[in-house]
Write an enzyme that holds these catalytic residues in place. Sequence first.
Site, PDB file in Angstrom:
ATOM      1  N   ASN A 196       0.877  -1.171   0.000  1.00 41.44           N
ATOM      2  CA  ASN A 196       0.000   0.000   0.000  1.00 41.44           C
ATOM      3  C   ASN A 196       0.922   1.230   0.000  1.00 41.44           C
ATOM      4  O   ASN A 196       1.424   1.626   1.043  1.00 41.44           O
ATOM      5  CB  ASN A 196      -0.887  -0.043   1.247  1.00 41.44           C
ATOM      6  CG  ASN A 196      -1.805   1.155   1.353  1.00 41.44           C
ATOM      7  OD1 ASN A 196      -1.775   2.058   0.509  1.00 41.44           O
ATOM      8  ND2 ASN A 196      -2.613   1.182   2.401  1.00 41.44           N
ATOM      9  N   ARG A 229      -2.697  -1.975  -3.314  1.00 40.83           N
ATOM     10  CA  ARG A 229      -3.840  -1.084  -3.178  1.00 40.83           C
ATOM     11  C   ARG A 229      -3.639   0.035  -4.187  1.00 40.83           C
ATOM     12  O   ARG A 229      -2.626   0.734  -4.158  1.00 40.83           O
ATOM     13  CB  ARG A 229      -3.868  -0.516  -1.773  1.00 40.83           C
ATOM     14  CG  ARG A 229      -5.017   0.415  -1.570  1.00 40.83           C
ATOM     15  CD  ARG A 229      -4.981   0.961  -0.168  1.00 40.83           C
ATOM     16  NE  ARG A 229      -6.174   1.734   0.089  1.00 40.83           N
ATOM     17  CZ  ARG A 229      -6.416   2.313   1.248  1.00 40.83           C
ATOM     18  NH1 ARG A 229      -5.553   2.180   2.240  1.00 40.83           N
ATOM     19  NH2 ARG A 229      -7.502   3.008   1.423  1.00 40.83           N
ATOM     20  N   HIS A 257     -12.200   4.079  -0.300  1.00 43.36           N
ATOM     21  CA  HIS A 257     -12.217   3.166   0.861  1.00 43.36           C
ATOM     22  C   HIS A 257     -12.988   1.871   0.564  1.00 43.36           C
ATOM     23  O   HIS A 257     -13.462   1.189   1.474  1.00 43.36           O
ATOM     24  CB  HIS A 257     -12.835   3.835   2.115  1.00 43.36           C
ATOM     25  CG  HIS A 257     -11.989   4.928   2.692  1.00 43.36           C
ATOM     26  ND1 HIS A 257     -12.520   6.131   3.142  1.00 43.36           N
ATOM     27  CD2 HIS A 257     -10.661   5.018   2.890  1.00 43.36           C
ATOM     28  CE1 HIS A 257     -11.552   6.904   3.593  1.00 43.36           C
ATOM     29  NE2 HIS A 257     -10.408   6.255   3.449  1.00 43.36           N
ATOM     30  N   ARG A 279      -8.581  17.309   5.965  1.00 44.58           N
ATOM     31  CA  ARG A 279      -9.449  17.695   4.828  1.00 44.58           C
ATOM     32  C   ARG A 279     -10.812  18.126   5.365  1.00 44.58           C
ATOM     33  O   ARG A 279     -11.297  17.554   6.342  1.00 44.58           O
ATOM     34  CB  ARG A 279      -9.628  16.507   3.872  1.00 44.58           C
ATOM     35  CG  ARG A 279      -8.360  16.143   3.120  1.00 44.58           C
ATOM     36  CD  ARG A 279      -8.511  14.817   2.380  1.00 44.58           C
ATOM     37  NE  ARG A 279      -7.766  13.758   3.028  1.00 44.58           N
ATOM     38  CZ  ARG A 279      -7.866  12.460   2.751  1.00 44.58           C
ATOM     39  NH1 ARG A 279      -8.687  12.039   1.815  1.00 44.58           N
ATOM     40  NH2 ARG A 279      -7.147  11.570   3.394  1.00 44.58           N
ATOM     41  N   ARG A 301      -6.885  11.496  19.046  1.00 47.54           N
ATOM     42  CA  ARG A 301      -6.463  11.236  20.430  1.00 47.54           C
ATOM     43  C   ARG A 301      -6.023  12.513  21.121  1.00 47.54           C
ATOM     44  O   ARG A 301      -6.392  12.781  22.266  1.00 47.54           O
ATOM     45  CB  ARG A 301      -5.277  10.261  20.460  1.00 47.54           C
ATOM     46  CG  ARG A 301      -5.663   8.852  20.198  1.00 47.54           C
ATOM     47  CD  ARG A 301      -4.461   8.023  19.884  1.00 47.54           C
ATOM     48  NE  ARG A 301      -3.904   8.411  18.580  1.00 47.54           N
ATOM     49  CZ  ARG A 301      -3.135   7.636  17.849  1.00 47.54           C
ATOM     50  NH1 ARG A 301      -2.772   6.473  18.288  1.00 47.54           N
ATOM     51  NH2 ARG A 301      -2.705   8.034  16.675  1.00 47.54           N
ATOM     52  N   GLY A 336     -12.914   5.067  14.343  1.00 45.22           N
ATOM     53  CA  GLY A 336     -14.121   4.252  14.518  1.00 45.22           C
ATOM     54  C   GLY A 336     -13.900   3.057  15.430  1.00 45.22           C
ATOM     55  O   GLY A 336     -14.759   2.702  16.240  1.00 45.22           O
ATOM     56  N   GLU A 337     -12.707   2.445  15.341  1.00 49.71           N
ATOM     57  CA  GLU A 337     -12.436   1.244  16.139  1.00 49.71           C
ATOM     58  C   GLU A 337     -11.995   1.584  17.558  1.00 49.71           C
ATOM     59  O   GLU A 337     -12.184   0.784  18.476  1.00 49.71           O
ATOM     60  CB  GLU A 337     -11.314   0.417  15.478  1.00 49.71           C
ATOM     61  CG  GLU A 337     -11.726  -0.230  14.187  1.00 49.71           C
ATOM     62  CD  GLU A 337     -10.535  -0.745  13.385  1.00 49.71           C
ATOM     63  OE1 GLU A 337      -9.487  -1.056  13.975  1.00 49.71           O
ATOM     64  OE2 GLU A 337     -10.655  -0.815  12.143  1.00 49.71           O
ATOM     65  N   GLU A 390      -7.896  -4.003   5.261  1.00 43.15           N
ATOM     66  CA  GLU A 390      -7.795  -3.829   3.806  1.00 43.15           C
ATOM     67  C   GLU A 390      -6.701  -4.714   3.214  1.00 43.15           C
ATOM     68  O   GLU A 390      -6.833  -5.208   2.093  1.00 43.15           O
ATOM     69  CB  GLU A 390      -7.509  -2.347   3.488  1.00 43.15           C
ATOM     70  CG  GLU A 390      -8.706  -1.458   3.782  1.00 43.15           C
ATOM     71  CD  GLU A 390      -8.311  -0.058   4.196  1.00 43.15           C
ATOM     72  OE1 GLU A 390      -7.623   0.084   5.240  1.00 43.15           O
ATOM     73  OE2 GLU A 390      -8.684   0.899   3.513  1.00 43.15           O
TER      74      GLU A 390
HETATM   75  P1  ADP Z   1      -5.454   6.230   7.792  1.00 43.48           P
HETATM   76  O1  ADP Z   1      -5.361   4.758   7.385  1.00 43.48           O
HETATM   77  O2  ADP Z   1      -6.519   7.002   7.092  1.00 43.48           O
HETATM   78  O3  ADP Z   1      -4.129   6.922   7.842  1.00 43.48           O
HETATM   79  P2  ADP Z   1      -6.209   5.146  10.396  1.00 43.48           P
HETATM   80  O4  ADP Z   1      -7.404   4.330  10.077  1.00 43.48           O
HETATM   81  O5  ADP Z   1      -4.945   4.432  10.766  1.00 43.48           O
HETATM   82  O6  ADP Z   1      -5.938   6.248   9.303  1.00 43.48           O
HETATM   83  O7  ADP Z   1      -6.618   6.124  11.598  1.00 43.48           O
HETATM   84  C1  ADP Z   1      -5.687   7.030  12.114  1.00 43.48           C
HETATM   85  C2  ADP Z   1      -6.380   7.940  13.086  1.00 43.48           C
HETATM   86  O8  ADP Z   1      -7.062   7.165  14.085  1.00 43.48           O
HETATM   87  C3  ADP Z   1      -5.398   8.801  13.859  1.00 43.48           C
HETATM   88  O9  ADP Z   1      -5.160  10.000  13.212  1.00 43.48           O
HETATM   89  C4  ADP Z   1      -6.098   9.011  15.173  1.00 43.48           C
HETATM   90  O10 ADP Z   1      -6.772  10.244  15.096  1.00 43.48           O
HETATM   91  C5  ADP Z   1      -7.155   7.946  15.252  1.00 43.48           C
HETATM   92  N1  ADP Z   1      -6.993   7.093  16.439  1.00 43.48           N
HETATM   93  C6  ADP Z   1      -6.187   6.024  16.608  1.00 43.48           C
HETATM   94  N2  ADP Z   1      -6.324   5.530  17.859  1.00 43.48           N
HETATM   95  C7  ADP Z   1      -7.248   6.295  18.493  1.00 43.48           C
HETATM   96  C8  ADP Z   1      -7.826   6.315  19.806  1.00 43.48           C
HETATM   97  N3  ADP Z   1      -7.492   5.425  20.728  1.00 43.48           N
HETATM   98  N4  ADP Z   1      -8.735   7.279  20.087  1.00 43.48           N
HETATM   99  C9  ADP Z   1      -9.081   8.191  19.160  1.00 43.48           C
HETATM  100  N5  ADP Z   1      -8.583   8.228  17.922  1.00 43.48           N
HETATM  101  C10 ADP Z   1      -7.676   7.298  17.585  1.00 43.48           C
END
Ligand code: ADP
Length: 414
Positions: free
Chosen positions: A11, A96, A184, A243, A287, A332-333, A381
Site C-alpha cells: 500500500n 492497493r 475506501h 481535509r 487522540r 471508529g475502532e 484492507e
Molecule cells: P489512515 O489509514 O486514514 O491513515 P487510520 O485508520 O490508521 O488512518 O486512523 C488514524 C487515526 O485514528 C489517527 O489520526 C487518530 O486520530 C485515530 N486514532 C487512533 N487511535 C485512536 C484512539 N485510541 N482514540 C481516538 N482516535 C484514535
Amino acid sequence: MATQRGYLVINAGSSSLKFSVFHRDGRGRLRLAVTGQISGIGGEPCFEARDDQRRRCGERRWNAAENPDRAALLAFVLDWVEKALPDTRLVAAGHRVVHGGSRFTHPVVMTPAILDELEDLVPLAPLHQPHNVQAIRCLAEAHPSLPQVACFDTAFHSTQSWQAQTYALPQELAEQGVRRYGFHGLSYEYVSRHLADTMPKIPRRLVIAHLGNGASLCAVHNGRSVDTTMGFSTLEGVPMGTRPGNVDAGLLLYLMREKAMGLDDIEDLLYRKSGLLGVSGLSNDMRVLLESEDHRASDAVDLFCWRVAKEVAALATSMGGIDALVFTAGIGENSPPVRSRVCHHLGWLGVRMDPQANDTKQRIISVDGSAIDVLVIPTDEERMIATHTMALLDSVARESATGPSRKKVVASGS
Ligand code: ADP
C-alpha cells in the site's frame, strides 16, 4: 520446515509504504506472517515491522542526508522480507490502487498495457495514484516474474446507481469522467463480507463509517454499495484529519477571486490544513483532541461527530432505512467518545447505545432494544487485497489449465 507460499501486499501512499505478507495454508486460508511500514518518506524515513502477534520484529531509520528514493525503500522491504521469512516463497504481490476509473471495476492482473492505463488515471488522483503506479513499476523491474494484482479503492462502488454517481453538471463532463467514484472500497468490502460470514442474521441495510485520518461512510444494501460520501476525489463528505469534507464550491471561487489563492494554495488548504487540524488549530489526531482542554479541540470533535451523524441519516435515505451502523478504522475502532457522540445525534432514529459495551470495545455496542444495531468491526484492507490477489490468480491458473485460450485478466464476481 516446508516452504510456505507468501502473498505480498503493498500500500504505497504519499509519505508511507505499508506492506504485509500473508501465508497460504493447504486449504487456501490466509494467515498474516508480518506487517510493517516505512513512514516519513521524503524526510527521514523510518521502518518498522511486526510479526503475526504484533510483536516488533524489525526497525531501521534513515537520515535526511541518506535520502533513499522510493525504489530503494521498496528494495529494502523486499530484502528484509526475504531475510525475515527465509522459508517463504513469494508467489504474488497485491497492490492497493486508489483509482480504477470507470473501467476497472474488479481487481486486475497487471500487464504493461494496464499499468499505462492506470498511469492515465493519475489526473483523477494526483496525490495517490502516482505512488501506487510507481510501486508496481519498481516491483516489476526488480521481480519481472512475480505476478502482480491491482485492487482498487473505487471498485466496490461500481454497483451504485446513476443518481449516486452523478453530479448535477453538464453531462459532457460526466462523459469525460467527472462523476462520483467513492473510495475506501476495500475497507467496505472487507467489513461487509466479514459481517456476512459471522452474523447469524445479516443486516440488509448497513451504513459503514470508515473513520480514520481519511474518513468516509458507505451505504451497503444486500452486500452492494449503493451510496458513499466521497465522490470525484477524496475530499467530499465528512471532515477528516486535514481535509474539510463538503464545502460550498462557491467558496473556492471566492478564495481564488478575492484572496488571490492559486491552485497550490487551494490544494494545500483542502488536503493539508483543514479538517480536525484546521478547526482545532492544534492537531489532526483525534487522540490529541480528545485529551485537550482547549475549547477549539472540543469544537473540532463536536463538528466531526455531528457531520458523521448527518451523513448516516442521508445514507439511510439511499436505502429506504437502516438496520445496522458499523464503526471501523482508526477513530471508529478506537474512540468510544466519538462513537457515543455520533449515536447520541442519531437518538431520534431509535439508536440506543450500551455505554459499557462501547467503553469495553464489544462487537455490538447497542442495547437489545435499539432500533438499529451498532457494531465495531476492525477493518483489514490488506487481507482483502491478499484475498483478491489469491482468488484472481487461482482463477487465471484454472482457466489456463482447462479453459479457453482467451487469457482472463479481470476477476469475475470477486
Ligand atoms: P489512515 O489509514 O486514514 O491513515 P487510520 O485508520 O490508521 O488512518 O486512523 C488514524 C487515526 O485514528 C489517527 O489520526 C487518530 O486520530 C485515530 N486514532 C487512533 N487511535 C485512536 C484512539 N485510541 N482514540 C481516538 N482516535 C484514535
